[in-house]
Design an enzyme around this catalytic site. Structure first.
Site, PDB file in Angstrom:
ATOM      1  N   GLU A  17       0.442  -4.960 -17.503  1.00 11.74           N
ATOM      2  CA  GLU A  17       0.700  -3.848 -18.433  1.00 11.74           C
ATOM      3  C   GLU A  17       1.613  -2.783 -17.809  1.00 11.74           C
ATOM      4  O   GLU A  17       2.474  -2.209 -18.471  1.00 11.74           O
ATOM      5  CB  GLU A  17      -0.638  -3.221 -18.861  1.00 11.74           C
ATOM      6  CG  GLU A  17      -0.522  -2.079 -19.845  1.00 11.74           C
ATOM      7  CD  GLU A  17       0.108  -2.493 -21.174  1.00 11.74           C
ATOM      8  OE1 GLU A  17      -0.361  -3.460 -21.786  1.00 11.74           O
ATOM      9  OE2 GLU A  17       1.083  -1.827 -21.590  1.00 11.74           O
TER      10      GLU A  17
ATOM     11  N   THR B 141      16.649  -9.119  -8.363  1.00  9.39           N
ATOM     12  CA  THR B 141      17.522 -10.299  -8.292  1.00  9.39           C
ATOM     13  C   THR B 141      16.740 -11.595  -8.466  1.00  9.39           C
ATOM     14  O   THR B 141      17.032 -12.394  -9.345  1.00  9.39           O
ATOM     15  CB  THR B 141      18.291 -10.312  -6.946  1.00  9.39           C
ATOM     16  OG1 THR B 141      18.886  -9.036  -6.791  1.00  9.39           O
ATOM     17  CG2 THR B 141      19.351 -11.384  -6.918  1.00  9.39           C
TER      18      THR B 141
ATOM     19  N   GLY C 254       5.007   7.282 -12.312  1.00  3.95           N
ATOM     20  CA  GLY C 254       4.037   8.168 -11.641  1.00  3.95           C
ATOM     21  C   GLY C 254       2.963   7.308 -11.005  1.00  3.95           C
ATOM     22  O   GLY C 254       2.600   6.257 -11.531  1.00  3.95           O
TER      23      GLY C 254
ATOM     24  N   PHE D 131       0.863  -1.195   0.000  1.00  2.00           N
ATOM     25  CA  PHE D 131       0.000   0.000   0.000  1.00  2.00           C
ATOM     26  C   PHE D 131       0.893   1.237   0.000  1.00  2.00           C
ATOM     27  O   PHE D 131       0.853   2.076   0.879  1.00  2.00           O
ATOM     28  CB  PHE D 131      -0.952  -0.036   1.202  1.00  2.00           C
ATOM     29  CG  PHE D 131      -2.136   0.896   1.044  1.00  2.00           C
ATOM     30  CD1 PHE D 131      -3.034   0.737  -0.005  1.00  2.00           C
ATOM     31  CD2 PHE D 131      -2.356   1.922   1.946  1.00  2.00           C
ATOM     32  CE1 PHE D 131      -4.122   1.592  -0.160  1.00  2.00           C
ATOM     33  CE2 PHE D 131      -3.445   2.785   1.813  1.00  2.00           C
ATOM     34  CZ  PHE D 131      -4.326   2.615   0.754  1.00  2.00           C
TER      35      PHE D 131
ATOM     36  N   LYS E 142      12.920  -4.384 -17.925  1.00  2.00           N
ATOM     37  CA  LYS E 142      11.918  -4.032 -18.941  1.00  2.00           C
ATOM     38  C   LYS E 142      12.335  -4.557 -20.325  1.00  2.00           C
ATOM     39  O   LYS E 142      11.485  -4.974 -21.114  1.00  2.00           O
ATOM     40  CB  LYS E 142      11.700  -2.524 -18.953  1.00  2.00           C
ATOM     41  CG  LYS E 142      10.972  -2.052 -17.681  1.00  2.00           C
ATOM     42  CD  LYS E 142      11.073  -0.560 -17.480  1.00  2.00           C
ATOM     43  CE  LYS E 142      10.288  -0.101 -16.261  1.00  2.00           C
ATOM     44  NZ  LYS E 142      10.595   1.271 -15.855  1.00  2.00           N
TER      45      LYS E 142
END
Ligand SMILES: NC(=O)c1ccc[n+]([C@@H]2O[C@H](COP(=O)([O-])OP(=O)(O)OC[C@H]3O[C@@H](n4cnc5c(N)ncnc54)[C@H](O)[C@@H]3O)[C@@H](O)[C@H]2O)c1
Ligand SMILES: N[C@@H](CCO)C(=O)O
Length: 353
Positions: free
Chosen positions: A152, A104, A325, A11, A227
């Site tokens: 996504e 990792t 963001g 959270f 990524k």
């Protein structure tokens, strides 16, 4: 109208932003998307955990200033974050995994996803660890349990990249990509061009919610490496692991390197790329590159990201948009839930026909 019960694991910035959206947007989603979201559990290492089968008030969750173990004060709450019990037993349809990215071994997020999928719950996540390091296992587990594993937001936050390339570039024969895939490092490079020092720029990126829990991952390129692995495995059919991708970040770039680039009408950008060679092998890399100002990626500033897909049939196709963001990334979670909803409503319609 469908109600999806969701359990939030972690959270921090992103899941709190999702709770903010739930507090304000449920009526719009009911009208436009055909569902609303109901938070039935939250577990966070710092705050503790809480289960409420009828649903927690999103406004209370975001409004209260909880201190360490603070969820223990709520009805159904505990000062401890017992993730496994929450994930396995909360009456949730969807588990939203947004704990820290461990580059990792992906843990403990990989286990969170396993527990959820094995107990018949969909998983949506913005966490790059499970996707880069265990996607094929988790997809198989999802399929075996009749649920979905969606991620996504693991690349370019809410900007549609993974699903867009998979669905709308299908048949275009993607054989490589290059892009700016980390908002923090791009923001830092831009701030350094304006004369700010590296450490202050990193601190600003942390304050704005762009940086990883350990920003070393952003500035040393480890985040981009994950990524690159995700996109290469997903879109180029590769089976890369992070160690297969050469990796150099931006921390060695000095203010004078930045100034020299500007004098030469160019800019430093941290570029992640992968391509399929003649032999069919996919090779990936992460490195700072000095791009001439007329290069399309040179104009991408701040936490904005961009990726150019090289395709055999269309040539280069570039997608640009927010790369980091809190709200932007929470939107990616919503887009994953929309994908789950769309698939389940079309399956129901097929059965009825
Ligand atoms: N912030 C972004 O712009 C952005 C964009 C894309 C992806 N992501 C990814 O989304 C995830 C969440 O990002 P964030 O910005 O919310 O991070 P954050 O650091 O603000 O929040 C992470 C939260 O997870 C909690 N946590 C850590 N370990 C936990 C555990 N074992 N069990 C339960 N809770 C645990 C922490 O207490 C913290 O509240 C990260 O994996 C990040 O890489 C973030
Ligand atoms: N820390 C990451 C978040 C998005 O994955 C970034 O700055 O791009």
């Amino acid at each position: 109208m469908t109600v999806y019960n969701i359990a939030l694991i972690g959270f921090g910035g992103v899941n709190r932003a999702l709770a903010e959206l739930i507090a304000t947007r449920n009526p719009v989603w009911e009208r436009e998307l055909g569902f609303r979201l109901n938070i039935v559990a939250v577990s966070d290492l710092y705050l503790g955990s809480v289960i409420s089968p009828n649903g927690l008030d999103a406004k209370t969750l975001i409004g209260a200033k909880f201190t360490k173990g603070g969820f223990g004060q709520l009805s159904g709450g505990s000062a401890e974050a017992d993730n496994e019990t929450i994930i396995r037993t909360a009456p949730a349809d969807i588990v939203v995994e947004a704990t820290f990215t461990n580059p990792t071994d992906g843990e403990p997020a990989v286990s969170h996803c396993r527990w959820a999928l094995a107990s018949g719950k969909h998983v949506v996540t913005t966490n790059k660890g499970p996707v880069a390091l265990a996607a094929s296992e988790l997809k198989a587990l999802a399929e075996a349990n009749g649920v979905r594993f969606e991620y996504e937001g693991s690349v370019m936050s809410g900007t549609p990249v993974i699903r867009m390339a998979e669905k709308t570039l299908a048949g275009a024969e993607v054989d490589g990509f290059e892009g700016i895939l980390n908002g923090t490092s791009n923001f830092v490079l831009g701030r350094m061009e304006s004369g700010l020092d590296f450490d202050t720029a990193v601190r600003q990126a942390q304050e704005l919610g762009y940086a990883e829990a350990d920003p070393t991952a952003d500035v040393e390129g480890f985040d981009v490496r994950l990524k690159v692995v995700i996109l290469a495995n997903e879109l180029l059919g590769a089976r890369l692991k992070p160690d297969d991708v050469t990796c150099k970040g931006i921390s060695q770039l000095s203010p004078s390197d930045i100034r020299d680039a500007a004098k030469a009408n160019s800019r430093w950008k941290l570029i992640g790329s992968a391509s399929r060679g003649e032999d069919g092998r996919v090779v990936g890399s992460v490195m700072p590159k000095q791009l001439p100002l007329e290069h399309p990626l040179a104009a991408v500033n701040g936490p904005t990201n961009a990726v150019s897909f090289n395709t055999k049939l269309l040539g280069s196709v570039t997608v640009t948009g927010p790369g980091a963001g809190r709200i932007e990334t929470a939107y990616a979670l919503l887009s994953d839930i929309v994908a789950i909803h769309t698939q389940s409503t079309s399956a129901i319609a097929k059965e009825a026909a």
